[in-house]
Design a protein around this motif. Structure first.
Motif, PDB file in Angstrom:
ATOM      1  N   LEU A 507       0.800  -1.078   0.066  1.00  0.00           N
ATOM      2  CA  LEU A 507       0.034   0.048   0.133  1.00  0.00           C
ATOM      3  C   LEU A 507       0.688   1.348  -0.069  1.00  0.00           C
ATOM      4  O   LEU A 507       0.385   2.285  -0.675  1.00  0.00           O
ATOM      5  N   ARG A 508       2.044   1.427   0.581  1.00  0.00           N
ATOM      6  CA  ARG A 508       2.820   2.450   0.486  1.00  0.00           C
ATOM      7  C   ARG A 508       3.452   2.544  -0.845  1.00  0.00           C
ATOM      8  O   ARG A 508       3.646   3.753  -1.184  1.00  0.00           O
ATOM      9  N   LEU A 509       3.795   1.322  -1.713  1.00  0.00           N
ATOM     10  CA  LEU A 509       4.239   1.584  -3.054  1.00  0.00           C
ATOM     11  C   LEU A 509       3.084   2.078  -3.726  1.00  0.00           C
ATOM     12  O   LEU A 509       3.311   2.990  -4.639  1.00  0.00           O
ATOM     13  N   MET A 510       1.755   1.879  -3.499  1.00  0.00           N
ATOM     14  CA  MET A 510       0.796   2.477  -4.231  1.00  0.00           C
ATOM     15  C   MET A 510       0.597   3.886  -3.986  1.00  0.00           C
ATOM     16  O   MET A 510       0.404   4.648  -4.977  1.00  0.00           O
ATOM     17  N   GLU A 511       0.807   4.133  -2.592  1.00  0.00           N
ATOM     18  CA  GLU A 511       0.883   5.857  -2.390  1.00  0.00           C
ATOM     19  C   GLU A 511       1.816   6.574  -2.931  1.00  0.00           C
ATOM     20  O   GLU A 511       1.508   7.530  -3.690  1.00  0.00           O
ATOM     21  N   LYS A 512       3.099   5.995  -3.291  1.00  0.00           N
ATOM     22  CA  LYS A 512       4.240   6.457  -3.810  1.00  0.00           C
ATOM     23  C   LYS A 512       3.996   6.827  -5.326  1.00  0.00           C
ATOM     24  O   LYS A 512       4.135   7.659  -6.238  1.00  0.00           O
ATOM     25  N   LYS A 513       3.183   5.566  -5.916  1.00  0.00           N
ATOM     26  CA  LYS A 513       2.985   5.653  -7.290  1.00  0.00           C
ATOM     27  C   LYS A 513       1.959   6.675  -7.572  1.00  0.00           C
ATOM     28  O   LYS A 513       1.908   7.596  -8.449  1.00  0.00           O
ATOM     29  N   MET A 514       0.928   6.883  -6.667  1.00  0.00           N
ATOM     30  CA  MET A 514      -0.184   7.788  -6.893  1.00  0.00           C
ATOM     31  C   MET A 514       0.559   9.489  -6.998  1.00  0.00           C
ATOM     32  O   MET A 514      -0.028  10.195  -7.687  1.00  0.00           O
ATOM     33  N   ASP A 515       1.480   9.401  -5.863  1.00  0.00           N
ATOM     34  CA  ASP A 515       1.987  10.519  -5.601  1.00  0.00           C
ATOM     35  C   ASP A 515       2.849  11.259  -6.832  1.00  0.00           C
ATOM     36  O   ASP A 515       3.077  12.505  -6.975  1.00  0.00           O
ATOM     37  N   GLY A 516       3.467  10.346  -7.551  1.00  0.00           N
ATOM     38  CA  GLY A 516       4.504  10.475  -8.646  1.00  0.00           C
ATOM     39  C   GLY A 516       5.764  11.074  -8.096  1.00  0.00           C
ATOM     40  O   GLY A 516       6.286  10.774  -6.985  1.00  0.00           O
ATOM     41  N   PRO A 517       6.831  11.623  -8.776  1.00  0.00           N
ATOM     42  CA  PRO A 517       8.185  11.927  -8.219  1.00  0.00           C
ATOM     43  C   PRO A 517       8.184  12.824  -7.234  1.00  0.00           C
ATOM     44  O   PRO A 517       7.183  13.499  -7.084  1.00  0.00           O
ATOM     45  N   ASN A 518       9.233  12.759  -6.432  1.00  0.00           N
ATOM     46  CA  ASN A 518       9.325  13.662  -5.035  1.00  0.00           C
ATOM     47  C   ASN A 518       9.415  15.001  -5.544  1.00  0.00           C
ATOM     48  O   ASN A 518       9.044  16.018  -4.685  1.00  0.00           O
TER      49      ASN A 518
END
Length: 531
Positions: A507-518
């Protein structure tokens, strides 16, 4: 976002497919089967094993799990006499009578005594076993050498919940009566850890406990110095529905089994139980804690894996379904009131119904909901729900109640300017929600969805009350058979931890995917020429 929606739909399809495959394992029982309910965790009367050794019978809905013991052998004789196929349905103790009265099983063959209280709910056959009451305690206890009830003065004693064993504790002078325990597994753990001084049981169970654990001993009383009981209190009989036409036939079959044969069957059950036998390959088991863990995994690992798989199916499906329910309710409850008086009135009624649903399912334990829904549907509508489907329904509806408030909070967390901007370019309320608000709201509530997933993985354990074969249920069955509670539940706990950590990581990976690049790099273009 479109990719994420498609991923969500594909995941839902896969979970539904898996749930259907598991549900199809429990086919509708035909009339030529004799369905009996038992705990499969009360050796030597009944236990769980992973093969058909010593005449064990497959447990309903699980081809890799078998039930053995005295109750199973007696049930086989009854089924043979009725010219029916025996089907063993594993059910928690408190669920046996509701399962019988709701038609999910035909009889209870679980070491149950035909007490007066139980006769108000169900009928009983003639007894098929009779035993004496004993107290199981520790070898190093001050009460290990007791010969009478007076010798137990001041002892902390308990017994299983909803059994007559608990009521006879009051006959011990000066006893420190403890809270009743849900099953023998819990009592043995409490005894070994020193929380209690002993528990009341029947002699066969006491023999089992002392054979397996050298630290335990069984207190047998001198004649006239033990518990005062009615004949039916120390007898074991088959429980059947009131006015069941098959009752007389079962009595006829039992009367044809001589007393010495019954004793022989019980003696053989005590000898055959997995907890007092060598390992499956006949070799002597290694000593030591690590060797014990290895033996448990070798013996019950396949059951733990199946239980873990079912746990994941229920948790993932219910989280997705609950999120969908929450989205629908959250969108509806955030919809502006209609200008039409009729529609506005209907909207208020619907909101009231939804509020009741949310408060009821958030305000009551899931265990209670499982009992009411599963057995209530069977009693009121004569619908024998598949246990897996019932589990999916119960957890999904429960999750939906929590997610509806989470979604509503996520929607209101979106800046009001987003609503206004969408309306300014001519979007309807539905378009605004679908294209502008929900994508942001879903991102806002994604951590909460992950939290619900973890909670659902753990909370499936309460479904053991309706005998869903999840990881906790399989662990309880194994511990009730091998009596290695600390070791067994350490393994079960480790499996739960792996599942929750994996779910959290994904789920954390999914969050990062939805957020896009930092971070985004601004590319500056330079042009040449005169200013």
């Amino acid at each position: 976002m479109k990719k994420n929606y498609w991923l969500l739909l594909v995941s839902l399809f896969m979970v539904l497919f898996g749930a259907t495959a598991i549900a199809n394992a429990d086919e509708k029982t035909p009339d030529d089967q004799f369905r009996v309910g038992m705990e499969t965790a009360y050796a030597p009367f009944n236990w769980t094993q992973t093969n058909d050794r010593n005449g064990a019978v497959p447990k309903s809905g699980d081809s890799n799990s078998y039930a053995g013991g005295y109750d199973v052998q007696m049930a086989k004789k009854i089924a043979e006499g009725m010219d029916k196929e025996l089907v063993v349905v594993p059910i928690e103790w408190d669920g046996l009578v509701p399962a019988l009265n709701s038609g999910q099983i035909d009889a209870i063959v679980a070491g149950m005594s035909p007490t007066e209280e139980r006769r108000k709910e169900i009928d009983f056959t003639d007894p098929y076993y009779e035993s004496d009451l004993v107290v199981v305690t520790r070898q190093d206890s001050d009460y290990a050498d007791a010969k009478s009830l007076d010798d137990l003065n001041g002892a902390q004693i308990t017994a299983q919940l909803n059994t007559f064993h608990y009521s006879v504790i009051d006959q011990i002078p000066g006893v420190d009566k403890q809270q009743a325990q849900s099953d023998f597994s819990a009592m043995r753990v409490a005894l070994s850890s020193g929380i209690i001084d002993g528990y009341v049981s029947e002699r066969p169970e006491g023999v089992t406990a002392t054979n397996v654990n050298d630290d335990l001993t069984m207190v047998e009383f001198d004649e006239g110095e033990g518990f005062e009981t009615a004949p039916e209190d120390i007898q074991v009989a088959v429980g059947m529905r009131q006015d069941d036409p098959d009752l007389n036939q079962v009595n006829d079959i039992l009367s044809g089994i001589p007393e010495d044969e019954r004793t022989q069957i019980m003696d053989q059950a005590v000898e055959d139980q997995p907890s007092s036998s060598d390992s499956a390959d006949g070799e002597e088991e290694s000593s030591g804690l690590l060797a014990t863990f290895k033996n448990i995994i070798s013996e019950y690992g396949i059951l733990f894996l199946r239980g873990a798989g079912l746990t994941l199916v229920i948790a993932i499906f219910s989280t997705i379904a609950g999120t969908i329910i929450g989205l629908l309710i959250g969108i509806f409850r955030s919809t502006p009131e209609s200008e039409s008086p009729l529609l506005r009135a209907l909207q208020k009624i619907a909101n009231g119904i939804l509020r009741i649903y949310i408060e009821v399912f958030r305000g009551t334990p899931m265990m209670v909901q499982a009992m009411v829904i599963f057995y209530g549907v069977a009693l009121l509508f004569s619908i024998d729900m598949n246990r897996t489907i019932a589990a999916l329904l119960i957890v999904s509806v429960n999750t939906g109640a929590y997610m509806s408030e989470i979604v509503r909070g996520g929607i209101f967390a979106v800046d009001e300017g987003q609503f206004e901007a969408a309306q300014a370019i001519g979007m309807t309320h539905g378009q605004s929600m679908r294209k502008v608000i929900l994508p942001q709201a879903i991102r806002n509530i994604l951590p909460a969805i992950g939290n619900e997933t973890v909670i659902n993985i753990k909370d499936t354990a309460v479904l053991s009350v309706i005998s869903v074969g999840d990881l906790f249920f399989q662990g309880t069955a194994a511990a009730g058979t091998n009596l290695l509670f600390f070791q067994t539940f350490t393994i079960v706990g480790a499996i739960y931890l792996v599942m929750t950590l994996t779910a959290t990581g994904l789920l954390r990976l999914m969050e990062k995917k939805m957020d896009g690049p930092n971070s985004y790099n601004k590319i500056e273009e330079t042009t040449t020429g005169h200013e």
